[in-house]
Design a protein around this motif. Structure first.
Motif, PDB file in Angstrom:
ATOM      1  N   LYS A   1     -19.197  68.275  -0.322  1.00 15.53           N
ATOM      2  CA  LYS A   1     -18.042  68.536  -1.341  1.00 15.53           C
ATOM      3  C   LYS A   1     -17.176  69.731  -1.084  1.00 15.53           C
ATOM      4  O   LYS A   1     -15.910  69.876  -1.126  1.00 15.53           O
ATOM      5  CB  LYS A   1     -18.681  68.652  -2.728  1.00 15.53           C
ATOM      6  CG  LYS A   1     -19.301  67.502  -3.420  1.00 15.53           C
ATOM      7  CD  LYS A   1     -19.762  67.734  -4.695  1.00 15.53           C
ATOM      8  CE  LYS A   1     -20.488  66.419  -5.119  1.00 15.53           C
ATOM      9  NZ  LYS A   1     -21.172  66.559  -6.595  1.00 15.53           N
ATOM     10  N   ASP A   2     -17.870  70.879  -0.540  1.00 19.99           N
ATOM     11  CA  ASP A   2     -17.058  72.035  -0.229  1.00 19.99           C
ATOM     12  C   ASP A   2     -16.222  71.569   1.129  1.00 19.99           C
ATOM     13  O   ASP A   2     -15.115  72.114   1.229  1.00 19.99           O
ATOM     14  CB  ASP A   2     -18.233  72.968   0.296  1.00 19.99           C
ATOM     15  CG  ASP A   2     -17.461  74.499   0.494  1.00 19.99           C
ATOM     16  OD1 ASP A   2     -16.636  74.806  -0.296  1.00 19.99           O
ATOM     17  OD2 ASP A   2     -17.861  75.189   1.392  1.00 19.99           O
ATOM     18  N   ARG A   3     -16.655  70.843   2.007  1.00 19.13           N
ATOM     19  CA  ARG A   3     -15.831  70.591   3.140  1.00 19.13           C
ATOM     20  C   ARG A   3     -14.913  69.751   2.696  1.00 19.13           C
ATOM     21  O   ARG A   3     -13.548  69.897   3.426  1.00 19.13           O
ATOM     22  CB  ARG A   3     -16.724  69.694   4.225  1.00 19.13           C
ATOM     23  CG  ARG A   3     -17.984  70.489   4.997  1.00 19.13           C
ATOM     24  CD  ARG A   3     -18.535  69.598   5.990  1.00 19.13           C
ATOM     25  NE  ARG A   3     -17.498  69.303   7.056  1.00 19.13           N
ATOM     26  CZ  ARG A   3     -17.249  67.932   7.513  1.00 19.13           C
ATOM     27  NH1 ARG A   3     -17.798  67.008   7.016  1.00 19.13           N
ATOM     28  NH2 ARG A   3     -16.345  67.828   8.308  1.00 19.13           N
TER      29      ARG A   3
ATOM     30  N   THR B   1     -28.063  72.493   4.927  1.00 24.14           N
ATOM     31  CA  THR B   1     -27.065  73.862   4.381  1.00 24.14           C
ATOM     32  C   THR B   1     -25.413  73.269   4.311  1.00 24.14           C
ATOM     33  O   THR B   1     -24.735  73.762   3.477  1.00 24.14           O
ATOM     34  CB  THR B   1     -27.079  75.012   5.150  1.00 24.14           C
ATOM     35  OG1 THR B   1     -26.399  74.517   6.489  1.00 24.14           O
ATOM     36  CG2 THR B   1     -28.449  75.487   5.420  1.00 24.14           C
TER      37      THR B   1
ATOM     38  N   LYS C   1     -13.089  69.902  -0.395  1.00 25.24           N
ATOM     39  CA  LYS C   1     -12.429  70.744  -1.234  1.00 25.24           C
ATOM     40  C   LYS C   1     -11.570  71.718   0.081  1.00 25.24           C
ATOM     41  O   LYS C   1     -10.424  72.027  -0.285  1.00 25.24           O
ATOM     42  CB  LYS C   1     -13.392  71.635  -1.727  1.00 25.24           C
ATOM     43  CG  LYS C   1     -12.498  72.450  -2.831  1.00 25.24           C
ATOM     44  CD  LYS C   1     -13.291  73.339  -3.999  1.00 25.24           C
ATOM     45  CE  LYS C   1     -14.632  73.811  -3.386  1.00 25.24           C
ATOM     46  NZ  LYS C   1     -15.125  74.654  -4.393  1.00 25.24           N
ATOM     47  N   GLY C   2     -12.209  72.126   0.980  1.00 31.52           N
ATOM     48  CA  GLY C   2     -11.620  73.000   2.133  1.00 31.52           C
ATOM     49  C   GLY C   2     -10.360  72.065   2.592  1.00 31.52           C
ATOM     50  O   GLY C   2      -9.511  72.676   3.059  1.00 31.52           O
TER      51      GLY C   2
ATOM     52  N   ASP D   1     -22.474  71.461   2.746  1.00 34.53           N
ATOM     53  CA  ASP D   1     -22.291  70.994   1.506  1.00 34.53           C
ATOM     54  C   ASP D   1     -20.920  69.855   1.835  1.00 34.53           C
ATOM     55  O   ASP D   1     -19.683  70.398   2.079  1.00 34.53           O
ATOM     56  CB  ASP D   1     -21.796  71.657   0.703  1.00 34.53           C
ATOM     57  CG  ASP D   1     -21.615  71.310  -0.953  1.00 34.53           C
ATOM     58  OD1 ASP D   1     -21.836  70.288  -1.060  1.00 34.53           O
ATOM     59  OD2 ASP D   1     -20.990  71.935  -1.627  1.00 34.53           O
TER      60      ASP D   1
ATOM     61  N   ARG E   1     -23.824  64.301   5.369  1.00 35.29           N
ATOM     62  CA  ARG E   1     -23.257  65.529   5.338  1.00 35.29           C
ATOM     63  C   ARG E   1     -21.831  65.849   6.071  1.00 35.29           C
ATOM     64  O   ARG E   1     -21.047  66.582   5.651  1.00 35.29           O
ATOM     65  CB  ARG E   1     -24.265  66.539   5.740  1.00 35.29           C
ATOM     66  CG  ARG E   1     -25.672  66.591   5.022  1.00 35.29           C
ATOM     67  CD  ARG E   1     -25.544  66.851   3.530  1.00 35.29           C
ATOM     68  NE  ARG E   1     -26.705  66.792   3.054  1.00 35.29           N
ATOM     69  CZ  ARG E   1     -27.132  68.100   2.083  1.00 35.29           C
ATOM     70  NH1 ARG E   1     -26.595  68.996   2.084  1.00 35.29           N
ATOM     71  NH2 ARG E   1     -28.426  67.805   1.714  1.00 35.29           N
TER      72      ARG E   1
END
Length: 123
Positions: free
Chosen positions: A88-90, A84, A92-93, A86, A20
């Protein structure tokens, strides 16, 4: 406290931290230190406690000092938080942050160029 059970819990947390957060380390203590502010204060404290408990459990006399209920709470909190996250979200950020910096720099260079042309009377 069963040393094998604690070892299995710590290995699960280490695996989740790698999957993660992409943080490696030779043990949980190093991973928690490397994670730094990626982990909230409570999870950093729980991770440090679990790393210390793993050291104490290796010695049979010191193993009695480990509070099993606190170990279970720390384990549950760490796993709940790490599930919790993510990745991929990290990613993308991070990408959006880099693109934002590039866009700001381009706007700044454009504004300085226009100001220079205006000050020289070319615009």
């Amino acid at each position: 406290m069963d040393p094998n059970a604690l070892h299995n819990q710590i290995e699960e947390i280490r695996t989740l931290m790698w999957e993660r957060l992409r943080i490696r380390g030779r043990d949980l203590g190093h991973q928690v230190r490397k994670a730094g502010r990626l982990l909230p204060k409570r999870q950093r404290r729980d991770g440090a406690f679990l790393a210390q408990a793993a050291v104490l459990v290796r010695n049979p006399k010191l193993a009695r000092m480990v509070d099993e209920s606190r170990v279970q709470r720390a384990y549950d909190d760490m796993v709940a938080f790490l599930k919790t996250v993510d990745p991929k979200d990290r990613a993308k950020g991070k990408l959006l942050g880099i693109l934002g910096v590039i866009a700001f720099n381009l706007l700044l260079i454009f504004a300085v160029g226009v100001w220079y042309l205006w000050s020289r009377g070319l615009v």
